[in-house]
Design a protein around this motif. Structure first.
Motif, PDB file in Angstrom:
ATOM      1  N   VAL A  22       0.841  -1.203   0.000  1.00 32.22           N
ATOM      2  CA  VAL A  22       0.000   0.000   0.000  1.00 32.22           C
ATOM      3  C   VAL A  22       0.876   1.253   0.000  1.00 32.22           C
ATOM      4  N   LEU A  23       0.458   2.246  -0.788  1.00 28.74           N
ATOM      5  CA  LEU A  23       1.118   3.549  -0.831  1.00 28.74           C
ATOM      6  C   LEU A  23       0.063   4.618  -0.621  1.00 28.74           C
ATOM      7  N   GLU A  24       0.237   5.437   0.411  1.00 29.43           N
ATOM      8  CA  GLU A  24      -0.754   6.448   0.756  1.00 29.43           C
ATOM      9  C   GLU A  24      -1.053   7.347  -0.448  1.00 29.43           C
ATOM     10  N   GLY A  25      -2.337   7.548  -0.720  1.00 25.83           N
ATOM     11  CA  GLY A  25      -2.761   8.414  -1.805  1.00 25.83           C
ATOM     12  C   GLY A  25      -2.865   7.735  -3.155  1.00 25.83           C
ATOM     13  N   HIS A  26      -2.565   6.434  -3.216  1.00 24.66           N
ATOM     14  CA  HIS A  26      -2.603   5.699  -4.485  1.00 24.66           C
ATOM     15  C   HIS A  26      -3.271   4.342  -4.248  1.00 24.66           C
ATOM     16  N   THR A  27      -4.196   3.995  -5.146  1.00 25.49           N
ATOM     17  CA  THR A  27      -4.880   2.703  -5.049  1.00 25.49           C
ATOM     18  C   THR A  27      -4.991   2.096  -6.436  1.00 25.49           C
ATOM     19  N   ALA A  28      -4.462   0.899  -6.597  1.00 22.54           N
ATOM     20  CA  ALA A  28      -4.552   0.203  -7.889  1.00 22.54           C
ATOM     21  C   ALA A  28      -5.967  -0.332  -8.083  1.00 22.54           C
ATOM     22  N   LYS A  29      -6.510  -0.183  -9.280  1.00 23.78           N
ATOM     23  CA  LYS A  29      -7.857  -0.620  -9.627  1.00 23.78           C
ATOM     24  C   LYS A  29      -7.808  -1.804 -10.589  1.00 23.78           C
ATOM     25  N   SER A  30      -8.745  -2.723 -10.422  1.00 21.48           N
ATOM     26  CA  SER A  30      -8.836  -3.870 -11.324  1.00 21.48           C
ATOM     27  C   SER A  30      -9.214  -3.418 -12.729  1.00 21.48           C
ATOM     28  N   PHE A  31      -8.759  -4.165 -13.734  1.00 19.48           N
ATOM     29  CA  PHE A  31      -9.173  -3.909 -15.120  1.00 19.48           C
ATOM     30  C   PHE A  31      -8.970  -5.162 -15.952  1.00 19.48           C
ATOM     31  N   VAL A  32      -9.624  -5.198 -17.112  1.00 24.76           N
ATOM     32  CA  VAL A  32      -9.519  -6.313 -18.052  1.00 24.76           C
ATOM     33  C   VAL A  32      -9.199  -5.752 -19.429  1.00 24.76           C
TER      34      VAL A  32
END
Length: 273
Positions: free
Chosen positions: A148-158
Motif C-alpha cells: 500500500v502507498l498512501e494516496g494511491h490505489t490500484a484498480k482492477s481492469f480487463v
C-alpha cells in the motif's frame, strides 16, 4: 497473429535421455518446457477440475516478491473463491481456450491474449464454461502481496494483448518493444506484468543489472539469453527466474518474433526496518 505456448503435460517415453536444460543457480533458474509434466502439477484449494504448475514462489535467499503459476482448467472447472488472501493482487493472462471471469460483479469473456489485473481485495471468480468435450483453458496467474502507498490505489481492469499497442524502445526502430498494460509512471502499481517482443536479430544491447527481480515466460519464438555470466538458449514454453541484480541480456534468434511475459516489482522504496 500471436500464438502462445501452453504446456500439455504427459510423460516422456522411458527411452528418452535425462539430459535437459533445467538449471538452478544462485542468481537465476531456468525451467524448460520439457519438465512441465503431469507428475509435477499441484492441485489448488478451492478449485475444481484444475491443475497447476507452480513455477515461482518465495524462497529464502532467492526471489521473494511473487509467485507464478500456469493453471489448466478443464471444461466445467474453475473457482468461486480463487484468491484466499485479501492483501494479494494478481494478474491472469490466458494462453489457450476461454474462461468466464466475474470481477466485482461484471462478467468478462477471456480468450487467448486476455489479461486481467485483479486488485487486492477484489471479488472475482473464474470458470471454464466449455462443454464436457470442449477445450481446457490455460493461463498464467501471477500473485504478489500488494504494498500500500498512501494516496494511491490500484484498480482492477480487463484488457487483451491484441488491443494494447507495443511501445518501441528508444532507438530500436521497433525491433524491441514492450506491451505495457499499465502506465509505468502510475505509482498505484507496485508490479508490472508486460509482454516484451523482439524481432528476429534484435537484442538487449547491454547487461541489465537492476533491483527488480524477474519472472520471464517465453510465449513465442527462441533466443539466446545472457543470465549472470552464462549464455542460455531458450524457446517458447521455457521459464526464467532472475533474482535482483542478475545481469541479463538477449539476442532474438528468429525466424519469427521472440515474446515473453515479464514480471517485475516496481515503484516502491526499499524497506530497511
Amino acid at each position: 497473429m500471436s500464438t502462445y505456448f501452453s504446456p500439455e503435460g504427459g510423460l516422456p517415453p522411458q527411452t528418452q535421455l535425462l539430459t535437459d536444460r533445467a538449471v538452478v543457480k544462485e542468481a537465476y533458474t531456468v525451467i524448460p518446457k520439457g519438465v512441465l509434466r503431469d507428475i509435477v502439477t499441484s492441485n489448488l484449494p478451492g478449485w475444481d477440475k484444475t491443475r497447476s504448475w507452480i513455477i515461482a514462489r518465495p524462497i529464502a535467499g532467492f526471489a521473494t516478491t511473487f509467485s507464478q503459476l500456469i493453471v489448466e482448467v478443464a471444461p466445467g472447472g474453475g473457482s468461486t473463491r480463487p484468491e484466499a488472501e485479501a492483501g494479494v493482487e494478481g494478474v491472469i493472462f490466458l494462453t489457450k481456450g476461454s474462461l468466464t471471469l466475474t470481477l466485482d460483479g461484471e462478467t468478462h469473456r477471456l480468450e487467448a491474449g486476455g489479461y486481467a489485473y485483479l486488485a487486492a481485495g477484489s471479488d472475482w471468480k473464474l470458470r471454464n464454461d466449455a462443454p464436457a468435450d470442449g477445450e481446457a483453458a490455460s493461463f498464467h496467474w501471477i500473485r504478489k502481496a500488494y504494498e500500500v502507498l498512501e494516496g494511491h490505489t490500484a484498480k482492477s481492469f480487463v484488457t487483451r494483448d491484441q488491443d494494447v499497442e507495443p511501445r518501441p524502445m528508444p532507438g530500436t526502430n521497433g525491433a524491441w518493444a514492450t506491451t505495457r498494460f499499465v502506465d509505468p509512471d502510475d505509482l498505484a502499481h507496485d508490479m508490472h506484468v508486460n509482454i516484451v517482443t523482439f524481432q528476429p536479430g534484435a537484442s538487449i544491447p547491454f547487461a541489465e543489472t537492476h533491483v527488480m527481480e524477474h519472472g520471464l515466460f517465453v510465449l513465442e519464438g527462441k533466443a539466446v539469453y545472457r543470465l549472470n555470466d552464462d549464455w542460455v538458449e531458450v524457446e517458447a514454453g521455457d521459464f526464467m527466474w532472475l533474482r535482483a541484480f542478475c545481469p541479463q541480456a538477449c539476442y532474438a534468434g528468429g525466424p519469427g518474433p521472440f515474446r515473453y511475459l515479464l514480471y517485475k516489482d516496481v515503484n516502491r522504496q526499499i524497506r530497511l526496518t
